[in-house]
Design a protein around this motif. Structure first.
Motif, PDB file in Angstrom:
ATOM      1  N   GLN A  96       0.860  -1.175   0.000  1.00  0.00           N
ATOM      2  CA  GLN A  96       0.000   0.000   0.000  1.00  0.00           C
ATOM      3  C   GLN A  96       0.899   1.229   0.000  1.00  0.00           C
ATOM      4  OE1 GLN A  96      -0.467   2.322   2.892  1.00  0.00           O
ATOM      5  NE2 GLN A  96      -1.687   3.532   1.480  1.00  0.00           N
ATOM      6  N   ILE A  97       0.482   2.269  -0.742  1.00  0.00           N
ATOM      7  CA  ILE A  97       1.285   3.495  -0.759  1.00  0.00           C
ATOM      8  C   ILE A  97       0.419   4.679  -1.140  1.00  0.00           C
ATOM      9  CG2 ILE A  97       2.023   3.191  -3.165  1.00  0.00           C
ATOM     10  CD1 ILE A  97       4.786   4.339  -2.210  1.00  0.00           C
ATOM     11  N   ASP A  98       0.641   5.796  -0.476  1.00  0.00           N
ATOM     12  CA  ASP A  98       0.060   7.086  -0.852  1.00  0.00           C
ATOM     13  C   ASP A  98       1.162   7.822  -1.602  1.00  0.00           C
ATOM     14  OD1 ASP A  98      -2.405   6.642   0.444  1.00  0.00           O
ATOM     15  OD2 ASP A  98      -1.526   7.229   2.361  1.00  0.00           O
ATOM     16  N   GLY A  99       1.147   7.751  -2.917  1.00  0.00           N
ATOM     17  CA  GLY A  99       2.198   8.343  -3.731  1.00  0.00           C
ATOM     18  C   GLY A  99       2.793   7.291  -4.650  1.00  0.00           C
ATOM     19  N   GLU A 100       4.034   7.476  -5.039  1.00  0.00           N
ATOM     20  CA  GLU A 100       4.729   6.579  -5.950  1.00  0.00           C
ATOM     21  C   GLU A 100       5.961   6.007  -5.252  1.00  0.00           C
ATOM     22  OE1 GLU A 100       3.609   5.999  -9.093  1.00  0.00           O
ATOM     23  OE2 GLU A 100       1.907   7.313  -8.660  1.00  0.00           O
ATOM     24  N   ASN A 121      -3.618  16.217   1.714  1.00  0.00           N
ATOM     25  CA  ASN A 121      -2.901  14.986   2.087  1.00  0.00           C
ATOM     26  C   ASN A 121      -1.816  15.250   3.134  1.00  0.00           C
ATOM     27  OD1 ASN A 121      -1.228  16.415   0.324  1.00  0.00           O
ATOM     28  ND2 ASN A 121      -0.444  14.588  -0.674  1.00  0.00           N
ATOM     29  N   ARG A 122      -2.163  15.863   4.231  1.00  0.00           N
ATOM     30  CA  ARG A 122      -1.193  16.174   5.297  1.00  0.00           C
ATOM     31  C   ARG A 122      -0.621  14.910   5.945  1.00  0.00           C
ATOM     32  NH1 ARG A 122       0.802  20.948   4.471  1.00  0.00           N
ATOM     33  NH2 ARG A 122      -0.799  22.488   4.140  1.00  0.00           N
ATOM     34  N   SER A 123      -1.255  13.771   5.724  1.00  0.00           N
ATOM     35  CA  SER A 123      -0.712  12.515   6.236  1.00  0.00           C
ATOM     36  C   SER A 123      -0.846  11.451   5.161  1.00  0.00           C
ATOM     37  CB  SER A 123      -1.423  12.075   7.518  1.00  0.00           C
ATOM     38  OG  SER A 123      -2.784  11.840   7.266  1.00  0.00           O
ATOM     39  N   GLY A 124       0.021  10.453   5.244  1.00  0.00           N
ATOM     40  CA  GLY A 124      -0.015   9.367   4.280  1.00  0.00           C
ATOM     41  C   GLY A 124       0.800   8.198   4.798  1.00  0.00           C
ATOM     42  N   SER A 125       0.706   7.069   4.112  1.00  0.00           N
ATOM     43  CA  SER A 125       1.410   5.881   4.590  1.00  0.00           C
ATOM     44  C   SER A 125       1.862   5.005   3.434  1.00  0.00           C
ATOM     45  CB  SER A 125       0.518   5.075   5.540  1.00  0.00           C
ATOM     46  OG  SER A 125      -0.634   4.631   4.853  1.00  0.00           O
ATOM     47  N   MET A 126       2.782   4.105   3.781  1.00  0.00           N
ATOM     48  CA  MET A 126       3.273   3.105   2.848  1.00  0.00           C
ATOM     49  C   MET A 126       3.545   1.846   3.648  1.00  0.00           C
ATOM     50  SD  MET A 126       6.692   3.022   0.420  1.00  0.00           S
ATOM     51  CE  MET A 126       7.869   3.311   1.704  1.00  0.00           C
ATOM     52  N   GLU A 127       3.242   0.692   3.050  1.00  0.00           N
ATOM     53  CA  GLU A 127       3.552  -0.600   3.665  1.00  0.00           C
ATOM     54  C   GLU A 127       4.263  -1.452   2.633  1.00  0.00           C
ATOM     55  OE1 GLU A 127      -0.017  -2.381   5.126  1.00  0.00           O
ATOM     56  OE2 GLU A 127      -0.440  -0.721   6.484  1.00  0.00           O
ATOM     57  N   PHE A 128       5.351  -2.103   3.068  1.00  0.00           N
ATOM     58  CA  PHE A 128       6.053  -3.000   2.163  1.00  0.00           C
ATOM     59  C   PHE A 128       6.596  -4.197   2.931  1.00  0.00           C
ATOM     60  CE2 PHE A 128       9.286   0.061   3.467  1.00  0.00           C
ATOM     61  CZ  PHE A 128      10.406  -0.719   3.719  1.00  0.00           C
ATOM     62  N   VAL A 129       6.971  -5.215   2.185  1.00  0.00           N
ATOM     63  CA  VAL A 129       7.448  -6.466   2.765  1.00  0.00           C
ATOM     64  C   VAL A 129       8.788  -6.818   2.131  1.00  0.00           C
ATOM     65  CG1 VAL A 129       6.940  -8.926   3.087  1.00  0.00           C
ATOM     66  CG2 VAL A 129       5.074  -7.254   3.082  1.00  0.00           C
ATOM     67  N   VAL A 130       9.738  -7.255   2.996  1.00  0.00           N
ATOM     68  CA  VAL A 130      11.042  -7.747   2.544  1.00  0.00           C
ATOM     69  C   VAL A 130      11.355  -9.017   3.331  1.00  0.00           C
ATOM     70  CG1 VAL A 130      11.928  -5.459   1.918  1.00  0.00           C
ATOM     71  CG2 VAL A 130      12.280  -6.309   4.243  1.00  0.00           C
TER      72      VAL A 130
END
Length: 184
Positions: A96-100, A121-130
């Protein structure tokens, strides 16, 4: 530049008034920088962009959640949040990502880009897996951005020729830019 004149009267002037004042070259969009200042503070309420990062290992994967929260003081442009990653054989899986996002495999860095952070968009998030990794592998996170306003309302209001005459035309550009902005 005459530092004493600036210190005593807040006037930018040359040490030798007989020399011409520096100007931009023909075609030089940026012009000549005459005044720069920087601010350092430990007051977190002055921070224009806060970043939180939570890596957690679960089985044979590390889930990483990152959030940003921007102050309403500034609209931030060209925001890039660079998260170091452990050496990977493949790109991380961004859930999931807000942006690129972009994976720089040469430097093992995940770059999260947001073109503009404003009131929408004063707040945003990103989730990733490694693959499994120690949480320290994801720090320090480096951030860069710019803004068209600063902490100061400093403006050039006029230019006064030393030998009299009409005030020349001038332009000014106000930029807030990061030099070293890290989450450690």
């Amino acid at each position: 530049m005459n530092k004493e004149l600036f210190t005593s009267e807040n006037i930018l002037g040359l040490k030798d008034p007989n020399r011409p004042f520096p100007t931009g070259q023909a075609g030089d969009v940026g012009g000549v920088g005459l005044l720069k200042w920087r601010m350092q503070s430990v007051d977190e309420s002055m921070v224009p962009l806060s970043i939180n990062c939570w890596p957690s290992v679960s089985g044979n994967e590390t889930y990483v959640s990152i959030e940003y929260e921007a102050s309403s003081m500034f609209d931030l442009q060209n925001v890039v949040i660079s998260v170091p990653l452990p050496a990977l054989r493949e790109a991380p899986i961004v859930k999931q990502i807000d942006g690129e996002w972009r994976y720089d495999s040469r430097n093992s860095v995940l770059e999260w880009s947001i073109l503009l952070i404003d009131n929408s968009n004063r707040s945003g998030s990103m989730e990733f897996v490694v693959p499994p990794a120690d949480s320290s592998a994801f720090f320090p996170i480096s951030v860069r951005f710019s803004a068209t306003s600063t902490y100061s309302d400093l403006k050039v209001v006029n230019i006064l020729p030393l030998r009299g005459g009409p005030s020349p035309k001038f332009s000014q550009r106000t930029v807030l830019a990061t030099e070293n902005y890290q989450v450690v």
